[in-house]
Design a protein around this motif. Structure first.
Motif, PDB file in Angstrom:
ATOM      1  N   MET A  56       0.534  -1.247   0.056  1.00  0.00           N
ATOM      2  CA  MET A  56      -0.157   0.190  -0.056  1.00  0.00           C
ATOM      3  C   MET A  56       0.869   1.432  -0.045  1.00  0.00           C
ATOM      4  SD  MET A  56      -3.194   1.162   0.137  1.00  0.00           S
ATOM      5  CE  MET A  56      -3.982  -0.122   0.885  1.00  0.00           C
ATOM      6  N   LYS A  57       0.821   2.018  -1.026  1.00  0.00           N
ATOM      7  CA  LYS A  57       1.437   3.229  -1.096  1.00  0.00           C
ATOM      8  C   LYS A  57       1.105   4.468  -0.047  1.00  0.00           C
ATOM      9  CE  LYS A  57       2.675   2.460  -5.868  1.00  0.00           C
ATOM     10  NZ  LYS A  57       2.320   3.056  -7.252  1.00  0.00           N
ATOM     11  N   GLN A  58       2.008   5.146   0.448  1.00  0.00           N
ATOM     12  CA  GLN A  58       1.459   6.087   1.484  1.00  0.00           C
ATOM     13  C   GLN A  58       1.889   7.253   1.097  1.00  0.00           C
ATOM     14  OE1 GLN A  58      -0.443   5.376   4.654  1.00  0.00           O
ATOM     15  NE2 GLN A  58      -0.319   3.084   4.080  1.00  0.00           N
ATOM     16  N   TYR A  59       0.889   8.273   1.189  1.00  0.00           N
ATOM     17  CA  TYR A  59       1.382   9.656   0.861  1.00  0.00           C
ATOM     18  C   TYR A  59       0.479  10.763   1.787  1.00  0.00           C
ATOM     19  CZ  TYR A  59       2.705   7.954  -4.036  1.00  0.00           C
ATOM     20  OH  TYR A  59       3.210   7.408  -5.058  1.00  0.00           O
ATOM     21  N   ASP A  60       1.248  11.998   1.759  1.00  0.00           N
ATOM     22  CA  ASP A  60       0.652  12.840   2.786  1.00  0.00           C
ATOM     23  C   ASP A  60      -0.553  13.674   1.898  1.00  0.00           C
ATOM     24  OD1 ASP A  60       2.347  13.051   4.886  1.00  0.00           O
ATOM     25  OD2 ASP A  60       3.811  13.566   3.162  1.00  0.00           O
ATOM     26  N   VAL A  61      -0.439  13.710   0.584  1.00  0.00           N
ATOM     27  CA  VAL A  61      -1.554  14.278  -0.359  1.00  0.00           C
ATOM     28  C   VAL A  61      -1.492  13.425  -1.492  1.00  0.00           C
ATOM     29  CG1 VAL A  61      -2.547  16.325  -1.460  1.00  0.00           C
ATOM     30  CG2 VAL A  61      -1.043  16.509   0.870  1.00  0.00           C
ATOM     31  N   ILE A  62      -2.747  12.925  -2.120  1.00  0.00           N
ATOM     32  CA  ILE A  62      -3.209  12.497  -3.253  1.00  0.00           C
ATOM     33  C   ILE A  62      -4.051  13.588  -4.023  1.00  0.00           C
ATOM     34  CG2 ILE A  62      -4.359  10.765  -4.635  1.00  0.00           C
ATOM     35  CD1 ILE A  62      -3.479   8.582  -2.289  1.00  0.00           C
ATOM     36  N   ILE A  63      -3.755  13.942  -5.267  1.00  0.00           N
ATOM     37  CA  ILE A  63      -4.463  14.660  -6.107  1.00  0.00           C
ATOM     38  C   ILE A  63      -4.920  13.845  -7.317  1.00  0.00           C
ATOM     39  CG2 ILE A  63      -4.492  16.749  -7.673  1.00  0.00           C
ATOM     40  CD1 ILE A  63      -2.054  17.649  -5.710  1.00  0.00           C
ATOM     41  N   VAL A  64      -6.338  13.854  -7.477  1.00  0.00           N
ATOM     42  CA  VAL A  64      -7.047  12.993  -8.248  1.00  0.00           C
ATOM     43  C   VAL A  64      -7.213  14.217  -9.487  1.00  0.00           C
ATOM     44  CG1 VAL A  64      -9.206  11.722  -9.070  1.00  0.00           C
ATOM     45  CG2 VAL A  64      -7.977  11.661  -6.609  1.00  0.00           C
ATOM     46  N   GLY A  65      -6.607  14.025 -10.605  1.00  0.00           N
ATOM     47  CA  GLY A  65      -6.879  14.755 -12.022  1.00  0.00           C
ATOM     48  C   GLY A  65      -5.603  15.829 -11.921  1.00  0.00           C
ATOM     49  N   ALA A  66      -5.061  15.703 -13.331  1.00  0.00           N
ATOM     50  CA  ALA A  66      -3.990  16.638 -13.545  1.00  0.00           C
ATOM     51  C   ALA A  66      -4.146  17.672 -14.667  1.00  0.00           C
ATOM     52  CB  ALA A  66      -2.769  15.707 -14.224  1.00  0.00           C
ATOM     53  N   GLY A  67      -5.394  18.379 -14.160  1.00  0.00           N
ATOM     54  CA  GLY A  67      -5.630  19.528 -15.161  1.00  0.00           C
ATOM     55  C   GLY A  67      -5.051  20.608 -14.347  1.00  0.00           C
ATOM     56  N   PRO A  68      -5.631  21.955 -14.629  1.00  0.00           N
ATOM     57  CA  PRO A  68      -5.029  23.031 -13.969  1.00  0.00           C
ATOM     58  C   PRO A  68      -5.053  23.151 -12.220  1.00  0.00           C
ATOM     59  CG  PRO A  68      -6.477  23.643 -16.013  1.00  0.00           C
ATOM     60  CD  PRO A  68      -6.639  22.333 -15.548  1.00  0.00           C
ATOM     61  N   GLY A  69      -6.278  22.654 -11.776  1.00  0.00           N
ATOM     62  CA  GLY A  69      -6.483  22.818 -10.525  1.00  0.00           C
ATOM     63  C   GLY A  69      -5.539  21.756  -9.852  1.00  0.00           C
ATOM     64  N   GLY A  70      -5.344  20.680 -10.502  1.00  0.00           N
ATOM     65  CA  GLY A  70      -4.149  19.742  -9.777  1.00  0.00           C
ATOM     66  C   GLY A  70      -3.058  20.163  -9.995  1.00  0.00           C
ATOM     67  N   ILE A  71      -2.694  20.619 -11.225  1.00  0.00           N
ATOM     68  CA  ILE A  71      -1.195  21.049 -11.160  1.00  0.00           C
ATOM     69  C   ILE A  71      -0.785  22.191 -10.406  1.00  0.00           C
ATOM     70  CG2 ILE A  71       0.323  22.160 -13.099  1.00  0.00           C
ATOM     71  CD1 ILE A  71      -1.390  20.539 -15.106  1.00  0.00           C
ATOM     72  N   PHE A  72      -1.511  23.156 -10.339  1.00  0.00           N
ATOM     73  CA  PHE A  72      -1.175  24.111  -9.364  1.00  0.00           C
ATOM     74  C   PHE A  72      -1.282  23.821  -7.893  1.00  0.00           C
ATOM     75  CE2 PHE A  72      -1.208  26.805 -13.271  1.00  0.00           C
ATOM     76  CZ  PHE A  72      -0.453  27.748 -12.923  1.00  0.00           C
ATOM     77  N   ALA A  73      -2.091  23.022  -7.539  1.00  0.00           N
ATOM     78  CA  ALA A  73      -2.166  22.512  -6.291  1.00  0.00           C
ATOM     79  C   ALA A  73      -0.862  21.657  -5.936  1.00  0.00           C
ATOM     80  CB  ALA A  73      -3.378  21.497  -5.805  1.00  0.00           C
ATOM     81  N   ALA A  74      -0.351  20.873  -6.831  1.00  0.00           N
ATOM     82  CA  ALA A  74       0.944  20.114  -6.578  1.00  0.00           C
ATOM     83  C   ALA A  74       2.101  21.066  -6.541  1.00  0.00           C
ATOM     84  CB  ALA A  74       1.008  19.117  -7.686  1.00  0.00           C
ATOM     85  N   TYR A  75       2.063  22.071  -7.600  1.00  0.00           N
ATOM     86  CA  TYR A  75       3.288  22.824  -7.477  1.00  0.00           C
ATOM     87  C   TYR A  75       3.118  23.728  -6.158  1.00  0.00           C
ATOM     88  CZ  TYR A  75       5.738  27.149  -9.382  1.00  0.00           C
ATOM     89  OH  TYR A  75       6.839  27.881  -9.398  1.00  0.00           O
ATOM     90  N   GLU A  76       2.036  24.263  -5.747  1.00  0.00           N
ATOM     91  CA  GLU A  76       2.242  25.076  -4.273  1.00  0.00           C
ATOM     92  C   GLU A  76       2.634  24.101  -3.271  1.00  0.00           C
ATOM     93  OE1 GLU A  76       1.692  28.801  -3.007  1.00  0.00           O
ATOM     94  OE2 GLU A  76       1.913  28.225  -4.983  1.00  0.00           O
ATOM     95  N   LEU A  77       2.198  22.917  -3.077  1.00  0.00           N
ATOM     96  CA  LEU A  77       2.721  22.274  -2.066  1.00  0.00           C
ATOM     97  C   LEU A  77       4.048  21.859  -2.337  1.00  0.00           C
ATOM     98  CD1 LEU A  77      -0.591  19.699  -1.979  1.00  0.00           C
ATOM     99  CD2 LEU A  77       0.343  21.347  -0.173  1.00  0.00           C
ATOM    100  N   MET A  78       4.628  21.540  -3.459  1.00  0.00           N
ATOM    101  CA  MET A  78       5.875  21.107  -3.517  1.00  0.00           C
ATOM    102  C   MET A  78       6.937  22.245  -3.133  1.00  0.00           C
ATOM    103  SD  MET A  78       7.793  20.480  -7.177  1.00  0.00           S
ATOM    104  CE  MET A  78       7.953  22.106  -7.561  1.00  0.00           C
ATOM    105  N   HIS A  79       6.244  23.577  -3.309  1.00  0.00           N
ATOM    106  CA  HIS A  79       7.198  24.593  -2.846  1.00  0.00           C
ATOM    107  C   HIS A  79       7.051  25.105  -1.466  1.00  0.00           C
ATOM    108  CE1 HIS A  79       9.176  25.892  -6.569  1.00  0.00           C
ATOM    109  NE2 HIS A  79       8.016  25.417  -7.295  1.00  0.00           N
ATOM    110  N   ARG A  80       5.765  24.682  -0.864  1.00  0.00           N
ATOM    111  CA  ARG A  80       5.423  25.528   0.322  1.00  0.00           C
ATOM    112  C   ARG A  80       5.681  24.304   1.500  1.00  0.00           C
ATOM    113  NH1 ARG A  80       2.066  30.354   1.739  1.00  0.00           N
ATOM    114  NH2 ARG A  80       2.150  31.452  -0.323  1.00  0.00           N
ATOM    115  N   SER A  81       5.367  23.025   1.030  1.00  0.00           N
ATOM    116  CA  SER A  81       5.633  21.973   1.861  1.00  0.00           C
ATOM    117  C   SER A  81       6.550  20.737   1.197  1.00  0.00           C
ATOM    118  CB  SER A  81       4.288  21.235   2.536  1.00  0.00           C
ATOM    119  OG  SER A  81       3.556  22.182   3.046  1.00  0.00           O
ATOM    120  N   PRO A  82       8.044  20.999   1.088  1.00  0.00           N
ATOM    121  CA  PRO A  82       8.655  20.294   0.154  1.00  0.00           C
ATOM    122  C   PRO A  82       8.724  18.792   0.875  1.00  0.00           C
ATOM    123  CG  PRO A  82      10.058  22.040   1.112  1.00  0.00           C
ATOM    124  CD  PRO A  82       8.559  22.358   1.200  1.00  0.00           C
TER     125      PRO A  82
END
Length: 458
Positions: free
Chosen positions: A1-27
């Motif tokens: 079972m893979k474990q993550y802090d955050v899973i984003i469903v969908g790689a459209g604009p909303g998902g991309i910018f959520a991932a981008y912001e999390l990557m920078h604010r919570s590396p």
């Protein structure tokens, strides 16, 4: 079972910018993105205009799904406004919504959008001209990336994120399960668990979103569906508007039924294209920033919004039934000359060929009056005559109308001011929430939720 802090469903604009912001604010956070479509470089529509001229109904539409979402091959227009594009401001406030949209614009510009132009309706003389002719020009600033530069921006964003975020392409999520300490995301034989889950499935995921809401008991309310046609005419007819404003959102209230008809997705020197949504072929438009791919035509949609009340709840089903009728009669998209439509006759290949407008999409000449409800068609015809007063030539006989264009919206999901459901840590963002209807609003919603998750971890 893979474990993550955050899973984003969908790689459209909303998902991309959520991932981008999390990557920078919570590396330090482990982030995964699950996407039903392909990675950006593998998104290829088989229609080439020569060997393949019309939609072949691929199992996964490369235009609608994949990294970048349905906006990846759009015109790349980011409208910075609360006047249209969604109701995100009702949840997070007008000022915050505009601030986040400007932040998204800064990121786009710094990732390949340098040199693209920001257009604005502020102080334009066309607002008065529209009002004098019973039309309303909506306020907005718009960054036009173009389909080509939009691709570059997405490519640069992905390259920056790929070593920090786990992307799972061609992995459609089937279910989301609520756990005591988070969520389990099930995708076929794969599953993964997370503390927080962000769902950003876009318009094409509307049916799936409704299923998830039913399974989890999340409230929804009926939304709208926009139905209409895509207009194609010589670019010079609208050049006085598009050269200054590029995207002019114009609304007309019909005299006969008092329905609102609006222009949408204007593509100067662009081309008309097919879209495949849940196996139904509809029409859309693209344009490019680079001059080498420009055409001599401009295209834009004319849409009528239909809001339904009880007991009817399936607004998307209504739109789909009209699109299916078009597919049944034309084998896909139907094209008709405006002159043929007002004369009550179908267009023929010969009439199209003899016309002054060369189609940029291979569509079946036919009769849209056999497809669109009379009330909607009457509104579109009224709007064309109204536009003819500010852009003479719009109502020419040879103006082409492609049908149908349908904008499907998700049922509006019950979320709070944090875009969070009744389940703590489960967020619904982007067009799949029914709250946003545009690239800029969807992207801003992703940034907003990512910042909230990052702040809660501190």
């Amino acid at each position: 079972m893979k474990q993550y802090d955050v899973i984003i469903v969908g790689a459209g604009p909303g998902g991309i910018f959520a991932a981008y912001e999390l990557m920078h604010r919570s590396p330090e956070k482990r982030i995964a993105v699950y996407e039903a479509g392909y990675s950006l470089e593998k998104r290829r529509c088989p229609i080439d205009g020569e060997k393949v001229k019309s939609c072949v109904r691929c199992p996964v539409c490369a235009i609608m799904s994949g990294f970048g979402g349905a906006g990846a091959f759009s015109d790349g227009k980011y409208n910075i406004t609360n006047d249209f594009g969604g109701t995100l401001y009702e949840h997070i406030g007008r000022q915050k919504a505009l601030e986040l949209m400007r932040y998204v614009d800064d990121i786009n510009v710094s990732h390949g959008g340098e040199g693209t132009r920001m257009f604005s309706t502020a102080g334009t003389k066309f607002k008065k001209l529209c009002l004098q002719n019973k039309l309303k020009l909506l306020d907005a600033s718009v960054r036009h990336l173009g389909t080509d530069i939009n691709y570059v921006v997405l490519e640069n964003l992905y390259n920056e994120m790929k070593d920090h975020v786990d992307f799972h392409f061609r992995t459609p999520v089937e279910h989301i399960e609520h756990l005591p300490e988070g969520y389990r995301v099930v995708a076929g034989e794969e599953s993964a668990e997370c503390r927080a889950c962000i769902v950003s499935v876009g318009r094409s995921g509307s049916k799936w979103m409704e299923q998830v809401c039913r399974e989890m008991g999340i409230g929804t309310k009926s939304n709208r569906v926009d139905i209409g046609v895509r207009v194609e005419l010589p670019a010079v007819i609208f050049s006085h508007l598009t050269d200054e404003l590029y995207e002019s959102k114009i609304v007309y209230r019909t005299e006969k039924f008092e329905d609102n008809v609006r222009t949408f997705c204007m593509n100067p020197y662009g081309m008309v294209v097919n879209e495949n949504t849940n196996g139904i072929v509809t029409v859309n438009g693209h344009s490019y920033e680079g001059t080498e791919k420009r055409t001599e035509n401009t295209n834009f949609a004319l849409l009528v919004a239909k809001h339904f009340s009880e007991p009817f709840k399936d607004s998307n089903g209504y739109g789909e039934s009209i699109a299916r009728l078009s597919n049944m009669l034309g084998g896909g998209v139907i094209v008709q000359r405006f002159g043929d439509l007002v004369r009550g006759r179908r267009s023929t290949p010969q009439r199209i060929e003899e016309g002054l407008v060369t189609p940029t999409l291979a569509a079946t000449p036919g009769d849209l009056s056999l497809v669109l409800p009379k009330r909607i068609l009457d509104g579109i015809i009224e709007m064309i005559y109204a536009l003819d007063k500010i852009a003479p030539g719009t109502a020419n006989d040879d103006t082409l109308l492609y049908g149908v264009e349908v904008k499907f919206y998700n049922m509006e999901v019950d979320i709070d001011e944090h875009l969070e459901t009744k389940y703590p840590g489960l967020y619904i963002i982007g067009d799949g929430s029914g709250v946003t209807h545009s690239l800029s609003h969807a992207s801003a919603s992703g940034v907003y939720v990512a910042r909230r998750i990052a702040e809660q971890a501190q």
